[in-house]
Design an enzyme around this catalytic site. Structure first.
Site, mmCIF file in Angstrom:
data_model
loop_
_atom_site.group_PDB
_atom_site.id
_atom_site.type_symbol
_atom_site.label_atom_id
_atom_site.label_comp_id
_atom_site.label_asym_id
_atom_site.label_seq_id
_atom_site.Cartn_x
_atom_site.Cartn_y
_atom_site.Cartn_z
ATOM 1 N N ASP A 267 0.866 -1.172 0.000
ATOM 2 C CA ASP A 267 0.000 0.000 0.000
ATOM 3 C C ASP A 267 0.912 1.235 0.000
ATOM 4 O OD1 ASP A 267 -2.130 1.664 -0.126
ATOM 5 O OD2 ASP A 267 -3.215 0.815 1.558
HETATM 6 C C1 NOJ Z 1 -3.894 4.075 -0.112
HETATM 7 C C2 NOJ Z 1 -5.099 3.189 -0.001
HETATM 8 O O1 NOJ Z 1 -5.074 2.488 1.229
HETATM 9 C C3 NOJ Z 1 -5.214 2.186 -1.129
HETATM 10 O O2 NOJ Z 1 -6.423 1.500 -1.010
HETATM 11 C C4 NOJ Z 1 -5.090 2.866 -2.456
HETATM 12 O O3 NOJ Z 1 -5.249 1.956 -3.497
HETATM 13 C C5 NOJ Z 1 -3.735 3.545 -2.520
HETATM 14 N N1 NOJ Z 1 -3.662 4.538 -1.464
HETATM 15 C C6 NOJ Z 1 -3.458 4.197 -3.867
HETATM 16 O O4 NOJ Z 1 -4.223 5.325 -4.033
#
Ligand code: NOJ
Length: 739
Positions: free
Chosen positions: A283
């Protein structure tokens, strides 16, 4: 063996051989690229940047990104979209020594241009075909815009409505969540990757992110192994079985170990036990964040722990880019981990066809043709209609008569557009959104609509109450549209108080005090607490955030052009103190058997145990009767499937859809079992007077549970079978004895 059978065996054997052959060919192609790559170039493939700046005005960040792309130091970009921009950036990647194409990724969560209901809302439809369809449309639009890969579906089970990201998943139940995970993966990807109108999906967040302590985002998760395997992992397994191309790990720790550095999750379970062949992306900066967690001393140690634990691609930490080469040189990281990660990523690039044509998805003509195709409006309207849950309808006040002359529309969300889109729609054109006001106006062209906000969503201003009360007094029907704004749910949007914000509940009371019946439409990205509305409103329509066609779908329900069919995918608490609250709880040694007798029972002294609205609840304008329950076997062997059949009849006056639900309880086991577990459901459309026989299959797998030492097991003994219209409204009961 009959001819058909032998032919189909032959056919399926040849498909299997074909798939194997294809896999082998791709593997050979991956290997041939790998042979040409330096260690630095391999590490480049593991690096993912976010960069709207990359196509923006000149800046240091822009130069930095472009330079890395040109030097083959980037495997994927997120947040670059549109044919023009993706083409431009892909061309730069193709200037690198090995000309390896980039993967363009984006959070396409509930639609790209066409906005569909938020995922939690759509899950309330329990309609797997519409859920698959909206993911298909999102894929068609985003693929036409140069996107290869969405960071969806979020398959985190969530039992805490304080958590803002509850809006992004399928709710509290593992079985429902697993079916929806599969439908969404198949929608985004199709049956096979490589189609020009399908994109890679990503099952996130691996794992147990939805159990963040106290509902606060990014908080630790501490759960038993049994809960992990039984409640949180199955939707991920369902996504993997459906062929999901990628996984994303999560921000949380799991029992003390950050998911990103968690080898048990990523290596042992995902890649070994499940034999998962796709790749895992971290993430956003979650590799780097292992330092503030106190798990990795610095970026170097974070990179080491993440790659060894099985995180293949680094989103926005630059940990791999900056540290992996040093870690290999010092002998701390075996190059085999890097090779494995690179292979997994290159494999997907080949599977998508990007090595054959890096611009395959970036076609201007297609982009113009696909975007905002009017036929997608119908999909959006059907999805929105099916997502609406009728929570209450006293004296059948709904549906309203279309010949009404004077309708009061009161509340801060009556004419809301942006709010109806919900969170995660930064790329959509929200001017397409139909508000409730517009939907009602369109439906009852001759009625006078008296629209007044009364108050805003969050302010404490009450000066508009008098107008609202007047509007109600003079109306033939009063509809209030209340709720949260779009930005009160989503990532980093946890709330400790999930009641209606601002003075909205007071506004309701003032309007209700006129003595007029009041219909309340609620919009939110989560279950809200709305005591006085629950007690006093004449009808409650839960409308979540329904996307582009929200206003039309709500008007369809209010005036009976659509008979509501949604069922709650998550329990609605009476108050925050009941959280976490879910239908598949344990009986305890001191269950409350009579609500009036709670002394020394597992109870609260100030509120009942049960929720305000239970999982699976949702009303219709017609009535359904359940009858004639039959089990195919009341004494099956452990390897046998039990068939549960019954008849469902529409006993009302209008056509309607019912979601029939099957629950079981394993009454005694070596591990205590929940009082109820959903094991089947079917959404059935019936005309007045029509009946249908429904059969659910209880496979041995559905009777098993996770034992911390033994893994998944099934134990002999009694199983209760319950069929009903909601988790708290069981219509038919039986049982069988497993041998
Ligand atoms: C953080 C989020 O937790 C995740 O779900 C997302 O895909 C990413 N950012 C990218 O934007």
């Amino acid at each position: 063996m009959n001819k058909f059978f032998s032919l189909s065996l032959l056919l399926s054997a040849s498909i299997v051989t074909h798939v194997h052959a294809q896999r082998k060919t791709i593997e050979q192609r991956v290997d041939s690229v790998m042979k040409l790559m330096t260690l630095t170039e391999k590490i480049g493939q593991l690096n993912q940047y976010s960069g709207r700046e990359v196509t923006g005005p000149a800046s240091d960040r822009k130069n930095y990104l472009l330079n890395d792309i040109k030097n083959g130091m980037v495997g994927s970009m997120l947040n670059v979209k549109g044919v023009k921009d993706t083409r431009e950036i892909q061309a730069i990647a193709l200037q690198s020594r090995l000309k390896i194409p980039l993967l363009f990724s984006l959070d396409v969560i509930h639609g790209y241009k066409t906005v569909f209901p938020i995922p939690l809302a759509e899950s309330a439809s329990w309609d797997l075909s519409i859920i698959r369809r909206t993911a298909e449309v999102a894929a068609e639009e985003s693929a036409a815009s140069g996107i290869h890969w969405t960071f969806a579906p979020m398959v985190d089970i969530a039992r805490d409505p304080r958590w803002g990201r509850v809006m992004e998943g399928a709710g509290e139940d593992t079985y429902l969540g697993s079916q929806i995970a599969k439908a969404r993966v198949l929608g985004f990807q199709g049956d096979k990757l490589g189609g020009v109108d399908r994109i890679m999906a990503c099952a996130k967040h691996f794992a147990a992110y939805g159990s963040s302590m106290a509902g606060r985002d990014y908080n630790p998760v501490d759960i038993s192994k049994q809960q992990l395997h039984e409640i949180y992992l199955p939707p991920f397994k369902a996504a993997a079985d459906a062929g999901v191309a990628t996984f994303m790990n999560s921000f949380n720790t799991l029992n003390g170990i950050p998911a990103t550095g968690n080898a048990y999750l990523q290596r042992d379970i995902l890649k070994k036990q499940w034999n998962y062949q796709g790749f895992v992306v971290s993430d956003w900066a979650s590799i780097k964040e292992m330092t503030p967690w106190g798990f990795a001393k610095n970026l170097n140690e974070a990179a080491e722990k993440a790659i060894i634990a099985g995180s293949d691609m680094d989103m926005e930490s630059e940990a791999y880019k900056k540290e992996l080469e040093k870690l290999v040189a010092s002998g701390k990281v075996d190059v085999k981990y890097i090779d494995e990660a690179v292979k997994r990523i290159l494999y997907k690039k080949f599977e998508l066809g990007l090595f054959d044509n890096p611009y395959k998805f970036s076609d201007e003509k297609r982009e113009k043709k696909v975007m905002n195709d009017p036929k997608y409006k119908d999909v959006a309207r059907a999805a929105a209609q099916g997502s609406i849950v009728l929570l209450k309808n006293n004296n059948a006040i709904l549906p309203l008569n279309k010949s009404l002359k004077n309708i009061a529309l009161i509340g801060p969300l009556v004419n809301a557009k942006r709010d109806q889109a919900g969170s995660w729609v930064v790329y959509a054109d929200t001017t397409n959104i139909v508000s409730v006001y517009e939907g009602v106006k369109q439906k009852v062209k001759n009625a006078k609509l008296n629209y007044t906000e009364g108050t805003s969503i969050t302010d404490t201003v009450t000066s508009g109450f008098a107008n609202a009360v007047n509007a109600a007094k003079n109306a033939d029907a009063v509809v209030m549209v209340l709720g949260e704004n779009w930005d009160m749910s989503g990532e980093a949007k946890s709330r400790t108080d999930i009641s209606l914000p601002g003075k909205q509940e007071e506004l309701f009371k003032a309007v209700k005090a006129t003595g007029k019946p009041v219909i309340v439409v609620l919009m939110a990205g989560r279950p809200l607490v709305f005591d006085s509305i629950s007690a006093q409103a004449d009808a409650i329509v839960y409308a979540w955030f329904l996307g582009d066609q929200g206003g039309n779908a709500i008007a369809d329900v209010l005036f009976g052009d659509y008979n509501p069919s949604g069922k709650l995918p998550i329990s609605f608490p009476r108050n925050v103190g009941q959280i976490p609250i879910f239908y598949n709880f344990y009986n305890t040694g001191r269950p409350v058997t009579k609500p009036t007798d709670i002394r020394y029972k597992s109870a609260y002294i100030d509120a009942p145990n049960d929720p305000q609205y239970a999982f699976g609840h949702g009303l219709s304008y017609t009535t359904f009767t359940y009858s004639d329950l039959k089990l195919s076997n009341t004494n099956p062997q452990k390897n046998e499937t039990v068939k549960v059949s019954f008849t469902l009849t529409n006993t009302g006056k209008v056509a309607g859809e019912e979601v029939a639900q099957l629950y079981i309880q394993d009454t005694f086991a070596s591990v205590v079992r929940p009082v109820k577990e959903l094991k089947g459901f079917e959404k059935v459309k019936l005309k007045p007077g029509e009946s249908k026989q429904i059969t659910f299959e209880l496979s041995p797998e559905k009777l098993s549970f996770y034992h911390e030492e033994k893994g998944w097991i099934t134990e002999a003994g009694e199983f209760k079978v319950m069929v009903g219209t909601a988790s708290n409204d069981i219509k038919l009961k039986s049982s069988f004895e497993l041998k």
